[in-house]
Design a protein around this motif. Structure first.
Motif, PDB file in Angstrom:
ATOM      1  N   LEU A  44       0.835  -1.200   0.000  1.00 55.66           N
ATOM      2  CA  LEU A  44       0.000   0.000   0.000  1.00 55.66           C
ATOM      3  C   LEU A  44       0.872   1.254   0.000  1.00 55.66           C
ATOM      4  O   LEU A  44       0.529   2.254  -0.641  1.00 55.66           O
ATOM      5  N   GLN A  54      -6.300   5.812  -6.306  1.00 55.68           N
ATOM      6  CA  GLN A  54      -5.996   5.714  -4.883  1.00 55.68           C
ATOM      7  C   GLN A  54      -7.265   5.687  -4.039  1.00 55.68           C
ATOM      8  O   GLN A  54      -7.374   4.917  -3.081  1.00 55.68           O
ATOM      9  N   THR A  60      -8.875   2.333  -4.430  1.00 58.51           N
ATOM     10  CA  THR A  60      -8.106   1.294  -3.728  1.00 58.51           C
ATOM     11  C   THR A  60      -8.387   1.314  -2.235  1.00 58.51           C
ATOM     12  O   THR A  60      -8.621   0.271  -1.612  1.00 58.51           O
ATOM     13  N   LEU A  61      -8.368   2.501  -1.628  1.00 58.37           N
ATOM     14  CA  LEU A  61      -8.612   2.604  -0.197  1.00 58.37           C
ATOM     15  C   LEU A  61     -10.052   2.208   0.158  1.00 58.37           C
ATOM     16  O   LEU A  61     -10.291   1.555   1.180  1.00 58.37           O
ATOM     17  N   LEU A 105     -10.251  -1.481  -0.073  1.00 50.79           N
ATOM     18  CA  LEU A 105      -9.508  -2.071   1.040  1.00 50.79           C
ATOM     19  C   LEU A 105     -10.361  -2.115   2.308  1.00 50.79           C
ATOM     20  O   LEU A 105     -10.441  -3.152   2.984  1.00 50.79           O
ATOM     21  N   VAL A 128      -2.437   2.162   6.790  1.00 54.42           N
ATOM     22  CA  VAL A 128      -2.028   3.134   5.765  1.00 54.42           C
ATOM     23  C   VAL A 128      -0.756   3.836   6.243  1.00 54.42           C
ATOM     24  O   VAL A 128      -0.731   4.385   7.348  1.00 54.42           O
TER      25      VAL A 128
END
Length: 435
Positions: A207, A234, A237-238, A241, A267
């Motif tokens: 990450l 991004q 992705t977060l 996640l 993170v």
């Protein structure tokens, strides 16, 4: 009809939330009361069935769960590890002390309550009441710390860390209860620790490389520096996640809030300050809209019309056990770890915050048949009382002058770090209101 129900809940929750803040309470108090007012307590359920029909509540619950997930992700994202350096002993002492003491008193209370609220699984009932008494509402505690402006102090970090450790233990116990009642496979619980290790040691470095990739930014007109923005990749992705991590924790038998919290906590901190600020800005608006739905739907399950004279006596006993167990255990644990009396008292007060996490556990107990409606309602009232008393007691134990001194000391220790320069504020300066 779902849109009308959501609009009604949002309007009433935010109205009562603002009223609660004016009274010096966290907004969650008003939001839960909003759900109770919409529930079967008034007019024997006629009002709730008309304004929030039963068939719309599952969708409202889903929206509320999404708001909780985003909020817990931000709590993990903003967790400052540096505040915990050298405080592991205190964190362990407060967490273990508050859990052991509260759990023990909770089991004794359950033995007394068993005659009037007996369920099929006696052992599960005893363990469940003990676990419910051991809870500290991690997300609500985070909101209270933010409201009081002490989330970046040593006391604030210790309280959050202790609540996180304690709640993980309580959720693992709840997972064991699910196994005991046949609602969960026991082997899945064994995968929780390997999963957490994989998140920290495998996914975190990957990450870090992804988030280090340059994103579109804009040049600051004052100093010419380029501020890193948040790319769509991004953000996606977060978001993926946190959702996947929450779903996996649900499958493992631990509630999804710890999965999304872990996703935020892994993170990387170095070099991602602006990116994390951008994520916070994106998520906070959504949270402001969705989180009250969860509190309100939880309140819809409360029926105080079932509480009679005997119920009030039980409520008093529940409050005595809940407050005494958490405060006494946290205080003794902090003192054994070398904390001052005032610090131990402050931590004991903070550990009594229950709110959201307590409501989640109580909902699970109601769903599994470990609580009847009357006992569920009494436990919700206990959660409200223990949460409502936190802010005024905190202002007494940890007054503004001490907060200002701690923040100035922290800012002086971190001189030159842009993230913390805002912590140095004049004594008596008004803190920004939490959203």
């Amino acid at each position: 009809m779902i849109m009308v129900g959501l609009a009604l809940i949002l309007a009433l929750a935010h109205l009562l939330g603002r009223l609660a803040r004016r009274c010096g309470q966290p907004a969650v108090i008003g939001e839960i009361v909003a759900g109770i007012l919409l529930g079967p307590t008034l007019f024997h359920g006629a009002l709730s069935e008309t304004l929030v029909p039963v068939d719309t509540r599952p969708m409202l619950t889903t929206l509320g769960n999404l708001g909780v997930a985003l909020f817990m992700f931000l709590v993990g994202l903003e967790l400052d590890y540096r505040l915990l350096r050298g405080n592991g002993r205190t964190t362990a002492g407060v967490a273990v002390g508050s859990i052991v003491c509260a759990f023990g008193f909770g089991v004794l209370l359950a033995l007394y309550l068993w005659d009037d609220h007996s369920v099929e699984h006696r052992l599960a009932f005893l363990l469940f009441i003990g676990a419910a008494m051991s809870i500290t509402a991690f997300p609500v505690l985070a909101r209270i710390l933010t409201d009081q402006g002490i989330q970046h102090t040593r006391i604030g970090a210790l309280a959050l860390a202790s609540a996180a450790v304690g709640d993980v233990a309580a959720w693992l116990l709840l997972a064991a209860l699910l196994t005991l009642t046949g609602s969960q496979n026991s082997w899945q619980v064994l995968l929780v620790v390997p999963y957490a290790l994989a998140m920290v040691w495998v996914l975190r470095p990957l990450l870090g490389r992804l988030l280090a990739a340059p994103a579109r930014g804009r040049r600051d007109p004052e100093d010419g520096a380029v501020e890193q923005g948040l790319s769509a990749t991004q953000l996606a992705t977060l978001t993926a996640l946190l959702l996947v991590s929450g779903a996996l924790c649900e499958w493992l038998g631990v509630h999804f809030i710890f999965g999304v919290f872990l996703a935020g906590a892994i993170v990387p901190r170095r070099g991602t300050e602006r990116l994390r600020a951008a994520v916070r800005d994106r998520f906070e608006t959504i949270i402001w809209m969705l989180l009250p739905a969860y509190f309100a739907v939880s309140g819809l399950k409360v029926d105080l019309t079932t509480v009679g004279g005997d119920g009030l006596g039980e409520l008093g006993l529940i409050l005595l056990v809940a407050i005494g167990g958490k405060f006494g255990g946290a205080y003794v644990g902090a003192r054994f770890a070398g904390q001052s009396g005032r610090s131990a008292t402050t931590l004991g007060i903070l550990m009594n915050t229950r709110g959201l996490t307590e409501l989640i556990i109580l909902g699970v107990g109601l769903q599994l048949g470990l609580l009847d409606t009357e006992l569920y309602s009494l436990m919700v009232v206990m959660a409200l009382v223990t949460t409502a008393m936190t802010a005024p007691l905190l202002r007494w134990a940890y007054p503004s002058r001490m907060i200002d001194a701690d923040l100035r000391e922290l800012a002086e220790q971190r001189i030159g770090e842009p993230k913390y320069t805002e912590l140095a504020r004049p004594v008596g300066a008004k803190r920004p209101e939490a959203g």
